[in-house]
Write a protein that holds these residues in place. Structure first.
Motif, short mmCIF file in Angstrom:
data_model
loop_
_atom_site.label_atom_id
_atom_site.label_comp_id
_atom_site.label_asym_id
_atom_site.label_seq_id
_atom_site.Cartn_x
_atom_site.Cartn_y
_atom_site.Cartn_z
N GLU A 1 0.84 -1.19 0.00
CA GLU A 1 0.00 0.00 0.00
C GLU A 1 0.88 1.25 0.00
O GLU A 1 1.99 1.24 0.53
CB GLU A 1 -0.90 0.01 1.23
CG GLU A 1 -1.93 -1.09 1.26
CD GLU A 1 -2.86 -0.98 2.44
OE1 GLU A 1 -3.67 -0.03 2.45
OE2 GLU A 1 -2.78 -1.83 3.34
N VAL A 2 0.36 2.31 -0.59
CA VAL A 2 1.04 3.61 -0.60
C VAL A 2 0.09 4.62 0.01
O VAL A 2 -1.03 4.79 -0.48
CB VAL A 2 1.42 4.03 -2.04
CG1 VAL A 2 2.05 5.41 -2.04
CG2 VAL A 2 2.37 3.02 -2.67
N PRO A 3 0.48 5.30 1.09
CA PRO A 3 -0.45 6.23 1.74
C PRO A 3 -0.76 7.46 0.89
O PRO A 3 0.01 7.81 -0.01
CB PRO A 3 0.31 6.64 3.02
CG PRO A 3 1.76 6.38 2.71
CD PRO A 3 1.77 5.21 1.78
N LYS B 1 -2.77 8.54 -7.35
CA LYS B 1 -2.37 9.40 -8.46
C LYS B 1 -2.07 8.54 -9.67
O LYS B 1 -1.29 7.58 -9.59
CB LYS B 1 -1.14 10.23 -8.09
CG LYS B 1 -1.36 11.22 -6.95
CD LYS B 1 -0.08 11.99 -6.64
CE LYS B 1 -0.28 12.95 -5.48
NZ LYS B 1 0.97 13.66 -5.14
N VAL B 2 -2.65 8.90 -10.80
CA VAL B 2 -2.45 8.11 -12.01
C VAL B 2 -0.98 8.14 -12.44
O VAL B 2 -0.45 7.16 -12.97
CB VAL B 2 -3.38 8.59 -13.14
CG1 VAL B 2 -3.00 9.97 -13.63
CG2 VAL B 2 -3.40 7.59 -14.29
N GLU B 3 -0.30 9.26 -12.19
CA GLU B 3 1.12 9.35 -12.56
C GLU B 3 1.95 8.32 -11.79
O GLU B 3 2.90 7.75 -12.33
CB GLU B 3 1.66 10.76 -12.28
CG GLU B 3 1.04 11.85 -13.12
CD GLU B 3 -0.28 12.38 -12.56
OE1 GLU B 3 -0.87 13.28 -13.19
OE2 GLU B 3 -0.72 11.90 -11.48
N ASP B 4 1.59 8.08 -10.53
CA ASP B 4 2.30 7.05 -9.74
C ASP B 4 2.03 5.66 -10.30
O ASP B 4 2.92 4.80 -10.34
CB ASP B 4 1.87 7.11 -8.28
CG ASP B 4 2.30 8.40 -7.59
OD1 ASP B 4 3.22 9.06 -8.10
OD2 ASP B 4 1.71 8.74 -6.54
N ALA B 5 0.79 5.43 -10.74
CA ALA B 5 0.44 4.13 -11.32
C ALA B 5 1.21 3.90 -12.61
O ALA B 5 1.66 2.77 -12.89
CB ALA B 5 -1.06 4.06 -11.58
N LEU C 1 -10.08 2.18 -2.24
CA LEU C 1 -11.24 2.91 -2.76
C LEU C 1 -11.27 4.34 -2.24
O LEU C 1 -11.57 5.29 -2.97
CB LEU C 1 -12.52 2.17 -2.39
CG LEU C 1 -12.78 0.86 -3.13
CD1 LEU C 1 -13.95 0.11 -2.49
CD2 LEU C 1 -13.05 1.11 -4.62
N LEU C 2 -10.97 4.51 -0.97
CA LEU C 2 -10.94 5.85 -0.37
C LEU C 2 -9.82 6.70 -0.98
O LEU C 2 -9.99 7.90 -1.21
CB LEU C 2 -10.76 5.74 1.14
CG LEU C 2 -11.98 5.22 1.92
CD1 LEU C 2 -11.58 4.83 3.32
CD2 LEU C 2 -13.09 6.27 1.94
N ALA C 3 -8.69 6.07 -1.28
CA ALA C 3 -7.56 6.79 -1.88
C ALA C 3 -7.91 7.30 -3.27
O ALA C 3 -7.55 8.43 -3.65
CB ALA C 3 -6.32 5.89 -1.94
N VAL C 4 -8.61 6.48 -4.05
CA VAL C 4 -9.03 6.90 -5.40
C VAL C 4 -10.06 8.02 -5.32
O VAL C 4 -9.99 9.02 -6.06
CB VAL C 4 -9.59 5.70 -6.19
CG1 VAL C 4 -10.19 6.16 -7.51
CG2 VAL C 4 -8.49 4.68 -6.45
N ALA C 5 -11.00 7.91 -4.41
CA ALA C 5 -12.05 8.92 -4.27
C ALA C 5 -11.48 10.26 -3.83
O ALA C 5 -12.00 11.33 -4.20
CB ALA C 5 -13.11 8.45 -3.28
#
Length: 247
Positions: free
Chosen positions: A62-64, A68-72, A157-161
């Protein structure tokens, strides 16, 4: 395991020849989403098949903080670099992974020979009014999730939202490079129950395909948004045809 930016990512490889086929699951799913497709695809094509768990999913760390799409994109680059899959790649992306694919092919177009976008999230869908509507729905859903026990999936899910609005306003301005061929597989149902939202999703797919001569749309009849589960035959055929086209 691949190390990138201080975290570990799990990549799974079925050895074969080029073009390498990379499968990227949608939001909330890890590499196991493709478990029934991988052995068939490997047998049918003979290609190297690569799946992976995005950060926060499956066996990856996990990444806190907000997603971010750039990180993906950076995570996918790191994995494919370590595996030597930096050219002649067929990138297969479902749902949310369409956003990663779009940024990836803009950054590294020479890596990707062709793409199959499986009911993928595409830029034209994200008008200001649609983003506002989805954010409102997300806020209600996230409030409920925060009341539940914290799990890896709920945290993701919370991170994406958390970054949804800003991320998708930026995504709306991004385009797919004309040099990378793409096949869009459209589901019968789309991810939405409301007719207006579903039509906007279909329109975005049609507009994407119409923007360049090396793009096409095919429809997976009798399918939900989970086309790889409902109609794996359609997905397998589209990947096989793209792999043959780019070989």
């Amino acid at each position: 395991m691949v190390r990138n930016g201080g975290h570990n990512l799990a990549f799974h490889v079925t050895p074969g020849h080029n073009p390498a086929i990379v499968l990227d699951a949608g939001g909330g799913a890890d590499s196991s989403y493709w478990k029934d497709i991988v052995p068939v695809l490997a047998k049918d094509t003979g290609s190297t098949i690569i799946t992976y768990d995005r950060a926060g999913m499956g066996a990856s760390d996990e990444v806190p903080g907000p997603w971010k799409v750039e990180d993906a994109v950076s995570d996918l680059e790191a994995g494919l670099t370590q595996l030597g899959a930096t050219h002649d790649v067929v990138l297969v992306s479902h749902s949310l992974a369409g956003e990663i694919a779009t940024y990836f092919v803009n950054k590294d177009p020479q890596w990707v020979a062709g793409s199959v976008l499986v009911d993928a999230s595409l830029p034209n869908f994200y008008t200001d009014s649609e983003i506002a509507k989805i954010e409102a729905a997300n806020n209600a859903q996230m409030a409920e999730l925060q009341k539940q026990p914290s799990t890896k999936q709920t945290r993701q899910l919370l991170a994406v939202a958390a970054s949804y609005g800003a991320m998708h306003r930026a995504y709306h301005q991004v385009s797919w490079p004309d040099t990378v061929p793409a096949t869009v597989i459209r589901s019968s149902k789309t991810p939405f129950d409301t007719p207006d939202d579903a039509q906007l999703w279909r329109d975005a797919e049609a507009q994407f395909a119409a923007a360049a001569p090396n793009r096409t749309v095919i429809v997976a009849d009798n399918s939900s948004h989970d086309i790889p589960l409902d109609r794996p035959d359609v997905v397998l055929k589209a990947i096989d045809e793209m792999a043959k086209q780019v070989s």
